[in-house]
Scaffold this active site. Structure first.
Site, mmCIF file in Angstrom:
data_model
loop_
_atom_site.group_PDB
_atom_site.id
_atom_site.type_symbol
_atom_site.label_atom_id
_atom_site.label_comp_id
_atom_site.label_asym_id
_atom_site.label_seq_id
_atom_site.Cartn_x
_atom_site.Cartn_y
_atom_site.Cartn_z
ATOM 1 N N MET A 1 8.708 -22.819 21.849
ATOM 2 C CA MET A 1 9.695 -22.540 20.781
ATOM 3 C C MET A 1 10.540 -21.311 21.104
ATOM 4 O O MET A 1 10.296 -20.620 22.077
ATOM 5 C CB MET A 1 8.963 -22.302 19.465
ATOM 6 C CG MET A 1 8.573 -23.551 18.742
ATOM 7 S SD MET A 1 7.975 -23.104 17.095
ATOM 8 C CE MET A 1 7.704 -24.727 16.417
ATOM 9 N N GLY B 1 2.385 -16.361 34.772
ATOM 10 C CA GLY B 1 2.496 -16.672 36.204
ATOM 11 C C GLY B 1 3.108 -18.034 36.475
ATOM 12 O O GLY B 1 2.692 -18.734 37.411
ATOM 13 N N ARG C 1 0.830 -1.220 0.000
ATOM 14 C CA ARG C 1 0.000 0.000 0.000
ATOM 15 C C ARG C 1 0.860 1.264 0.000
ATOM 16 O O ARG C 1 0.568 2.229 -0.690
ATOM 17 C CB ARG C 1 -0.932 0.010 1.220
ATOM 18 C CG ARG C 1 -2.071 -0.990 1.116
ATOM 19 C CD ARG C 1 -3.089 -0.772 2.222
ATOM 20 N NE ARG C 1 -3.736 0.532 2.129
ATOM 21 C CZ ARG C 1 -4.797 0.794 1.376
ATOM 22 N NH1 ARG C 1 -5.351 -0.166 0.664
ATOM 23 N NH2 ARG C 1 -5.317 2.004 1.356
ATOM 24 N N ASP D 1 10.665 -15.598 17.449
ATOM 25 C CA ASP D 1 11.759 -15.736 18.423
ATOM 26 C C ASP D 1 12.190 -14.393 19.021
ATOM 27 O O ASP D 1 12.828 -14.358 20.073
ATOM 28 C CB ASP D 1 12.975 -16.408 17.772
ATOM 29 C CG ASP D 1 12.632 -17.769 17.186
ATOM 30 O OD1 ASP D 1 11.637 -18.355 17.651
ATOM 31 O OD2 ASP D 1 13.340 -18.229 16.276
ATOM 32 N N ASP E 1 16.938 -14.069 11.240
ATOM 33 C CA ASP E 1 18.356 -13.911 10.888
ATOM 34 C C ASP E 1 18.822 -14.920 9.834
ATOM 35 O O ASP E 1 19.635 -14.588 8.974
ATOM 36 C CB ASP E 1 19.268 -13.899 12.121
ATOM 37 C CG ASP E 1 19.187 -15.169 12.937
ATOM 38 O OD1 ASP E 1 18.156 -15.856 12.889
ATOM 39 O OD2 ASP E 1 20.170 -15.479 13.642
ATOM 40 N N GLY E 2 18.259 -16.134 9.861
ATOM 41 C CA GLY E 2 18.620 -17.121 8.832
ATOM 42 C C GLY E 2 18.219 -16.603 7.449
ATOM 43 O O GLY E 2 18.967 -16.740 6.478
HETATM 44 O O1 F6P Z 1 12.304 -19.396 14.039
HETATM 45 C C1 F6P Z 1 10.981 -19.651 14.320
HETATM 46 C C2 F6P Z 1 10.788 -21.030 14.841
HETATM 47 O O2 F6P Z 1 9.423 -21.195 15.152
HETATM 48 C C3 F6P Z 1 11.679 -21.432 16.014
HETATM 49 O O3 F6P Z 1 11.190 -20.955 17.240
HETATM 50 C C4 F6P Z 1 11.688 -22.927 15.898
HETATM 51 O O4 F6P Z 1 12.868 -23.462 16.476
HETATM 52 C C5 F6P Z 1 11.675 -23.143 14.424
HETATM 53 O O5 F6P Z 1 11.114 -21.989 13.845
HETATM 54 C C6 F6P Z 1 10.865 -24.344 13.979
HETATM 55 O O6 F6P Z 1 11.038 -24.498 12.617
HETATM 56 P P1 F6P Z 1 10.124 -25.391 11.687
HETATM 57 O O7 F6P Z 1 8.767 -24.738 11.580
HETATM 58 O O8 F6P Z 1 10.836 -25.402 10.394
HETATM 59 O O9 F6P Z 1 9.991 -26.717 12.347
#
Ligand code: F6P
Length: 380
Positions: free
Chosen positions: A197, A213, A24, A155, A123-124
């Protein structure tokens, strides 16, 4: 020239709102600009373009998506971009596969006349985008090309931004799971170990444990939090104070650092602890659960969609005017992040080099968790 947009890595709620916002804002400034959506992350760059990308998308493409989780243009991880250590048996083969991938991606970007590629991910994904940018410049040194990153990961572990898109929704999902688990574990007077995660970082576990909590939190960054004996002592202190049930939140990274059977080991220790048994009158009952991918699903929260709007708009500024509106121009690949309600830019190299941003002992949230959670030293 055209502007490419893709989402990459783990999907994060709010990615759709970010794509929509970038679209947009780009069209608002220049209704004739061409926008291309690449499908399924970087895969969309290196496949047949007619089936893996949507060219010259119009406003109908971003209709009815702002409330949806996931990413409507698809995402993925591309192992071709990762190389094994040099000397590994398949190293040469993998380098060749990666070079092929990069060459096709660079040619596709060139043919599509993409000079700005907006990448929404973690970051990846930014590492992948940097490699693609380098390959493009190597193949077509005279064509301008810039990567603009938007942080999208549950994350929340990126340098250069206080929050990333998807974190708030995931946080709310985990807190919701904790609240639901309370009902059942209170009824049975049990303890629950709940895995969350977060990859190598503990932010999601830490903040959901605080907000939900929890009695205890274990995060990969702080070794003493994974000490089974310390957790047993904390729960014993709770049992002696007549706590009815216990929530132990553990970040998935703990299992990776402390051993795959960390949760089972803790369950066994708690269930066989004599002090707990004598205070309770019976052995403690422990269950292990995981929120898993549910943390990543569902409609984005208002906060995530607002952040997505802010960052998508900032990315459009960089693509069209070379920097954030009203601020100095910037060179090279950048990421648009936020500090409070303001957008900020950080060089992509710096983001990559300083990520993942991890919890430290002196992080305010970590300090807070130590004040709010159960401990054997609790004086009241
Ligand atoms: O980076 C996001 C994330 O959800 C991480 O917390 C977790 O380790 C990873 O991706 C899981 O990856 P996938 O969905 O490829 O199993």
């Amino acid at each position: 020239m055209s502007i490419g947009i893709l989402t990459s890595g783990g999907d994060a709620p709010g990615m759709n709102a970010a794509v929509r916002a970038a679209f947009r804002c780009l069209k608002m400034r220049d209704p004739d600009c061409e926008i291309v959506f690449f499908r399924d992350g970087f895969r969309g760059l290196a496949r047949r373009l007619d089936s893996s990308s949507d060219r010259n998308v119009d406003r109908r493409a971003v209709r009815d998506i702002i409330h949806r989780g996931g990413t409507f243009i698809g995402t993925g991880r591309v192992p071709e971009l990762l190389l094994p250590p040099e000397g590994h048996a398949s190293y040469a083969e993998r380098v060749a596969a990666r070079d092929d991938f990069l060459k096709v991606a660079a040619i596709n970007l060139y043919q599509m006349r993409v000079d700005n590629l907006i990448v929404i991910g973690g970051d990846g994904s930014f590492r992948g985008a940097r490699i693609i940018g380098e390959a493009f410049r190597q193949h077509f040194p005279r064509r301008p090309f810039r990567v603009i990153g938007i942080p999208g990961t549950i994350d929340n572990d990126l340098h250069g931004t206080e929050y990333s898109i998807g974190y708030d929704t995931a946080l709310n999902n985990v807190v919701d799971a904790i609240r639901k688990l309370r009902d059942t574990i209170e009824s049975h007077r049990r303890a629950i170990i709940l895995e969350v995660m977060g990859n190598t970082s503990g932010w999601l576990a830490l903040q959901s444990a605080i907000a939900g909590g929890a009695a205890v939190v274990a995060i990969p960054e702080v070794e003493e939090t994974w000490d089974h004996d310390r957790i047993v002592r904390s729960l014993d202190a709770g049992v002696r104070r007549d706590y009815r049930y216990f929530i132990i939140v553990v970040a998935e990274g703990v299992r990776r650092r402390a051993g795959e059977d960390w949760c089972e080991g803790l369950k066994h220790k708690l269930e066989s602890d004599r002090a707990i048994e004598s205070h309770l009158g019976h052995p403690m009952e422990v269950r292990i659960n995981s929120v898993g991918h549910i943390a990543r699903g569902g409609s984005p929260t208002a906060l995530d969609n607002t952040l997505a709007g802010l960052l998508g708009s900032g990315a459009a500024d960089v693509a069209q005017i070379g920097g954030l509106e009203g601020q100095p121009l910037v060179e090279g690949d950048v990421m648009v992040g936020c500090r409070g309600p303001r957008t900020i830019l950080t060089g992509l190299d710096e983001v990559i080099d300083r990520s993942p941003r991890l919890v430290t002992r002196d992080s305010e949230l970590y300090q807070l968790s130590q004040r709010l959670m159960l401990s054997a030293e609790q004086p009241f």
